[in-house]
Design a protein around this motif. Sequence first.
Motif, PDB file in Angstrom:
ATOM      1  N   HIS A   1       1.436  24.050  37.432  1.00 28.71           N
ATOM      2  CA  HIS A   1       1.395  22.948  36.482  1.00 28.71           C
ATOM      3  C   HIS A   1       1.532  21.613  37.199  1.00 28.71           C
ATOM      4  O   HIS A   1       0.921  20.630  36.790  1.00 28.71           O
ATOM      5  CB  HIS A   1       2.524  23.109  35.456  1.00 28.71           C
TER       6      HIS A   1
ATOM      7  N   TYR B   1      -1.906  21.602  39.847  1.00 33.63           N
ATOM      8  CA  TYR B   1      -3.233  21.883  39.298  1.00 33.63           C
ATOM      9  C   TYR B   1      -3.451  21.103  38.002  1.00 33.63           C
ATOM     10  O   TYR B   1      -2.571  21.035  37.147  1.00 33.63           O
ATOM     11  CB  TYR B   1      -3.368  23.389  39.055  1.00 33.63           C
TER      12      TYR B   1
ATOM     13  N   HIS C   1      -5.682  21.174  34.806  1.00 33.94           N
ATOM     14  CA  HIS C   1      -6.587  22.055  34.084  1.00 33.94           C
ATOM     15  C   HIS C   1      -7.833  21.286  33.642  1.00 33.94           C
ATOM     16  O   HIS C   1      -7.764  20.142  33.201  1.00 33.94           O
ATOM     17  CB  HIS C   1      -5.882  22.642  32.859  1.00 33.94           C
TER      18      HIS C   1
ATOM     19  N   HIS D   1     -14.213  22.464  39.066  1.00 29.70           N
ATOM     20  CA  HIS D   1     -13.258  23.524  38.725  1.00 29.70           C
ATOM     21  C   HIS D   1     -13.927  24.895  38.743  1.00 29.70           C
ATOM     22  O   HIS D   1     -13.303  25.897  39.107  1.00 29.70           O
ATOM     23  CB  HIS D   1     -12.655  23.276  37.342  1.00 29.70           C
TER      24      HIS D   1
ATOM     25  N   GLU E   1      -6.491  26.737  41.085  1.00 31.84           N
ATOM     26  CA  GLU E   1      -5.172  27.317  40.873  1.00 31.84           C
ATOM     27  C   GLU E   1      -4.673  27.978  42.150  1.00 31.84           C
ATOM     28  O   GLU E   1      -5.464  28.411  43.000  1.00 31.84           O
ATOM     29  CB  GLU E   1      -5.221  28.345  39.743  1.00 31.84           C
TER      30      GLU E   1
END
Length: 265
Positions: free
Chosen positions: A19, A22, A24, A30, A143
Amino acid sequence: MSTQTGPSRARGGERGAAHRLYRHGHSPVHALPPHTKLAATFAFVVVVVSTPREAMWAFALYAALLGAVAHRARVPAGFLLKRLLIEVPFVAFAVLMPFVAEGERVDVAGLSLSVGGLWGAWNVLAKGSLGVAASVLLAATTELRQLLLGLQRLKLPPLLVQIASFMIRYGDVITDEMRRMRIARESRGFEARGIRHWGVLAKSAGALFIRSYERGERVHLAMVSRGYAGSMPVIDEVSATRAQWSYALALPLAALVVCLLGWTL
């Protein structure tokens, strides 16, 4: 019980670490396979380091290329700038170089600075900042678990990949252990205020090492009992198409053109 608690808490820590590092998203960056991004980042850093320091315009173009990748990945500039603070120690070292380096001197605002030191400071700042920015972009779009899969795909030594995996998984577990030990000391009225308290802190560090070592032994025995024989099974097999490789390598190839121009001009 301890063995089961450790991994479960480690997975929670791993999510927390992801968190923080990375961001999102569903951008084309990505979506690239992790090993293509790892190879592209490594190649880009090699090209940047190989660029002559006198070609200042080249480093500006490198920064523009990274900015274009960040825009494509929808990573805000503020997100990147906050994580660039990790290079503050290198900045401090670079600032000192013009003062301590020997050789030809030049006066700047009443200060006698070394010409070689100024060039060295610029070299460290420019190349270091670009390398850190590229690494931050990699972490922001990939990730941690995917990074490990990418390292496996690139055929890095399995032992190194396993060590990195356990560092990520159990780093937060050790941090929680340190926090509990600090709370226990403070609940007994201890406050580290000077050198005379270093002995207590040293004993705490020793106790933390012993606990970490014992936890590692328990986890290893649990893994052996489940069939571990020196290598971890590959659960997810990642692959990349020729188009994905071309898309990922666009950054280092563009940087390579800039580098070649920097050497010829």
